[in-house]
Design a protein around this motif. Structure first.
Motif, PDB file in Angstrom:
ATOM      1  N   PRO A 207     -34.570  66.034  47.812  1.00 20.38           N
ATOM      2  CA  PRO A 207     -35.386  65.563  46.687  1.00 20.38           C
ATOM      3  C   PRO A 207     -34.719  64.398  45.972  1.00 20.38           C
ATOM      4  CG  PRO A 207     -34.266  67.600  46.117  1.00 20.38           C
ATOM      5  CD  PRO A 207     -34.027  67.378  47.578  1.00 20.38           C
ATOM      6  N   THR A 208     -35.518  63.602  45.293  1.00 16.58           N
ATOM      7  CA  THR A 208     -34.994  62.488  44.506  1.00 16.58           C
ATOM      8  C   THR A 208     -34.858  62.930  43.058  1.00 16.58           C
ATOM      9  OG1 THR A 208     -35.989  60.832  45.947  1.00 16.58           O
ATOM     10  CG2 THR A 208     -35.400  60.123  43.725  1.00 16.58           C
ATOM     11  N   PHE A 209     -33.676  62.750  42.491  1.00 17.87           N
ATOM     12  CA  PHE A 209     -33.398  63.093  41.102  1.00 17.87           C
ATOM     13  C   PHE A 209     -33.421  61.807  40.276  1.00 17.87           C
ATOM     14  CE2 PHE A 209     -30.444  66.009  43.593  1.00 17.87           C
ATOM     15  CZ  PHE A 209     -31.393  67.015  43.729  1.00 17.87           C
ATOM     16  N   ARG A 210     -34.317  61.730  39.334  1.00 19.92           N
ATOM     17  CA  ARG A 210     -34.442  60.533  38.497  1.00 19.92           C
ATOM     18  C   ARG A 210     -34.019  60.851  37.063  1.00 19.92           C
ATOM     19  NH1 ARG A 210     -38.822  60.286  42.097  1.00 19.92           N
ATOM     20  NH2 ARG A 210     -38.898  58.313  43.266  1.00 19.92           N
ATOM     21  N   VAL A 211     -33.148  60.011  36.533  1.00 17.58           N
ATOM     22  CA  VAL A 211     -32.672  60.169  35.154  1.00 17.58           C
ATOM     23  C   VAL A 211     -32.790  58.829  34.447  1.00 17.58           C
ATOM     24  CG1 VAL A 211     -30.748  60.808  33.655  1.00 17.58           C
ATOM     25  CG2 VAL A 211     -31.057  61.989  35.853  1.00 17.58           C
ATOM     26  N   HIS A 212     -33.380  58.848  33.265  1.00 16.73           N
ATOM     27  CA  HIS A 212     -33.541  57.617  32.480  1.00 16.73           C
ATOM     28  C   HIS A 212     -32.893  57.782  31.107  1.00 16.73           C
ATOM     29  CE1 HIS A 212     -35.184  53.936  30.884  1.00 16.73           C
ATOM     30  NE2 HIS A 212     -35.680  54.613  29.857  1.00 16.73           N
ATOM     31  N   PHE A 213     -31.965  56.873  30.794  1.00 16.88           N
ATOM     32  CA  PHE A 213     -31.339  56.828  29.469  1.00 16.88           C
ATOM     33  C   PHE A 213     -32.118  55.817  28.628  1.00 16.88           C
ATOM     34  CE2 PHE A 213     -28.049  58.169  32.408  1.00 16.88           C
ATOM     35  CZ  PHE A 213     -27.451  59.229  31.736  1.00 16.88           C
ATOM     36  N   GLY A 214     -32.779  56.301  27.572  1.00 20.24           N
ATOM     37  CA  GLY A 214     -33.609  55.435  26.753  1.00 20.24           C
ATOM     38  C   GLY A 214     -32.850  54.761  25.624  1.00 20.24           C
ATOM     39  N   GLU A 215     -33.578  53.966  24.857  1.00 18.18           N
ATOM     40  CA  GLU A 215     -33.005  53.330  23.672  1.00 18.18           C
ATOM     41  C   GLU A 215     -32.876  54.365  22.558  1.00 18.18           C
ATOM     42  OE1 GLU A 215     -31.913  50.255  23.291  1.00 18.18           O
ATOM     43  OE2 GLU A 215     -32.394  49.737  25.368  1.00 18.18           O
ATOM     44  N   PRO A 216     -31.888  54.218  21.670  1.00 16.07           N
ATOM     45  CA  PRO A 216     -31.738  55.180  20.568  1.00 16.07           C
ATOM     46  C   PRO A 216     -33.023  55.324  19.759  1.00 16.07           C
ATOM     47  CG  PRO A 216     -29.840  53.717  20.683  1.00 16.07           C
ATOM     48  CD  PRO A 216     -30.852  53.172  21.644  1.00 16.07           C
ATOM     49  N   VAL A 217     -33.307  56.547  19.353  1.00 18.25           N
ATOM     50  CA  VAL A 217     -34.496  56.826  18.547  1.00 18.25           C
ATOM     51  C   VAL A 217     -34.236  56.381  17.112  1.00 18.25           C
ATOM     52  CG1 VAL A 217     -36.103  58.615  17.777  1.00 18.25           C
ATOM     53  CG2 VAL A 217     -34.978  58.818  20.010  1.00 18.25           C
ATOM     54  N   GLU A 218     -35.167  55.663  16.515  1.00 17.54           N
ATOM     55  CA  GLU A 218     -35.020  55.166  15.152  1.00 17.54           C
ATOM     56  C   GLU A 218     -35.259  56.316  14.165  1.00 17.54           C
ATOM     57  OE1 GLU A 218     -34.126  53.652  12.017  1.00 17.54           O
ATOM     58  OE2 GLU A 218     -33.998  52.227  13.703  1.00 17.54           O
ATOM     59  N   LEU A 219     -34.175  56.756  13.521  1.00 13.26           N
ATOM     60  CA  LEU A 219     -34.263  57.882  12.591  1.00 13.26           C
ATOM     61  C   LEU A 219     -33.794  57.507  11.187  1.00 13.26           C
ATOM     62  CD1 LEU A 219     -32.810  60.749  14.856  1.00 13.26           C
ATOM     63  CD2 LEU A 219     -35.210  60.176  14.467  1.00 13.26           C
ATOM     64  N   SER A 220     -33.661  56.220  10.917  1.00 11.71           N
ATOM     65  CA  SER A 220     -33.105  55.793   9.626  1.00 11.71           C
ATOM     66  C   SER A 220     -33.982  56.183   8.442  1.00 11.71           C
ATOM     67  CB  SER A 220     -32.877  54.278   9.629  1.00 11.71           C
ATOM     68  OG  SER A 220     -34.098  53.589   9.834  1.00 11.71           O
ATOM     69  N   GLU A 221     -35.252  56.459   8.688  1.00 12.86           N
ATOM     70  CA  GLU A 221     -36.156  56.834   7.593  1.00 12.86           C
ATOM     71  C   GLU A 221     -35.959  58.271   7.139  1.00 12.86           C
ATOM     72  OE1 GLU A 221     -40.375  57.478   9.109  1.00 12.86           O
ATOM     73  OE2 GLU A 221     -39.388  56.645  10.904  1.00 12.86           O
ATOM     74  N   PHE A 222     -35.171  59.038   7.902  1.00 10.61           N
ATOM     75  CA  PHE A 222     -34.995  60.459   7.598  1.00 10.61           C
ATOM     76  C   PHE A 222     -33.593  60.738   7.063  1.00 10.61           C
ATOM     77  CE2 PHE A 222     -37.735  60.300  11.508  1.00 10.61           C
ATOM     78  CZ  PHE A 222     -38.938  60.466  10.830  1.00 10.61           C
ATOM     79  N   THR A 223     -33.483  61.755   6.220  1.00  5.48           N
ATOM     80  CA  THR A 223     -32.192  62.164   5.676  1.00  5.48           C
ATOM     81  C   THR A 223     -32.034  63.668   5.796  1.00  5.48           C
ATOM     82  OG1 THR A 223     -33.154  62.310   3.455  1.00  5.48           O
ATOM     83  CG2 THR A 223     -32.030  60.264   4.026  1.00  5.48           C
TER      84      THR A 223
END
Length: 273
Positions: A207-223
């Protein structure tokens, strides 16, 4: 564009840094060989230089019992040696437990009186870490019929907000084809046989194993501590994981082509639109 790396070629980066415990480096090397034997690894995305060597949380979808091995190999491919937030049972297991503890993995025991203390300790560990920490926000392998991410829990979002660290979404597909889901508990050899049969035939099926590392999630609006912010941050993280999964499973939008008769399908993903 994200680079595509093939498991049959040399990785673009080698080494996991001087801070990585030797036993964990050895385990990662063995893991890479196992994954290479079981199938073909393809990695897209990566980790920007400004995110390396600093506190970082990686949040991944959970699709099968083999996917942690695939994640480890994918991380080694891009030159990082992450630690995992693991259930206490794994860390207490004979032989494996001491090796995992020596490797620096973090402990979580859901529903126990020590959970608050463990969350505080995990927050401090994350703030001090110079290697990423991987979490599964779903908390279990998805029961969605299409194997899309489940609703999950807010623990990863709360941890990231409390520690003030970036969150990188990691989407993966294909590891579910290597080994069957199996069963929640093992009571005898009959519970192990489906996993053994599927795992032993994986090198033949490739089988083919696919892994994707995405861009950081923008969470600056949350505390941290603000009512509702952890829930909303969790939703953004899960949606980013789901969005990254779409291109990995092109041609399988509704149901996996690979049928695992042992996996429950009693929930629905709220993230796929």
């Amino acid at each position: 564009m994200f680079a595509l790396h093939d498991a049959d070629n040399e990785p673009t980066r080698r080494g996991t840094g001087p801070r990585t415990p030797p036993i964990w480096r050895a385990m990662l090397a063995v893991d890479t060989a196992v994954v290479r034997l079981a199938g073909r690894l393809k990695v897209t995305g990566g980790l920007a230089s400004e995110l390396r060597g600093r506190p970082l949380l990686m949040a991944a979808n959970h699709i099968g019992v083999f996917d942690a091995f695939v994640l480890m190999a994918a991380c080694r491919r891009i030159g990082i040696a992450p630690r995992f937030l693991l259930a206490g049972g794994l860390l207490d297991a004979p032989v494996l437990g001491p090796a995992l503890r020596a490797s620096g993995h973090l402990r979580v025991d859901r529903g126990k009186a020590t959970a608050i203390e463990q969350f505080t300790a995990a927050t401090e560990e994350l703030r001090a870490s110079r290697e990423p920490i991987i979490v599964y926000p779903e908390g279990r392998i998805s029961h969605d019929p299409g194997l899309w991410p489940e609703r999950g829990k807010t623990g990863a979002a709360r941890l990231a907000l409390a520690a003030g660290t970036p969150v990188v979404p990691v989407s993966q597909w294909g590891a579910h084809e290597a080994v069957y889901w199996g069963t929640e508990t093992v009571t005898g050899i009959q519970d192990v046989l489906p996993l053994a049969r599927s795992g032993l035939t994986a090198p033949l099926r490739r089988p083919t194993f696919r892994v994707h590392f995405g861009e950081p999630v923008e969470l600056s609006e949350f505390t941290a501590g603000t009512p509702g912010h952890a829930v909303r941050a969790h939703a953004k993280i899960m949606q980013a994981i789901t969005d990254g999964l779409v291109s990995l499973r092109r041609g399988e939008p509704d149901r996996p082509r690979f049928h695992d008769p042992t996996r429950p399908t009693d929930t629905r993903s709220p993230w796929r639109h």
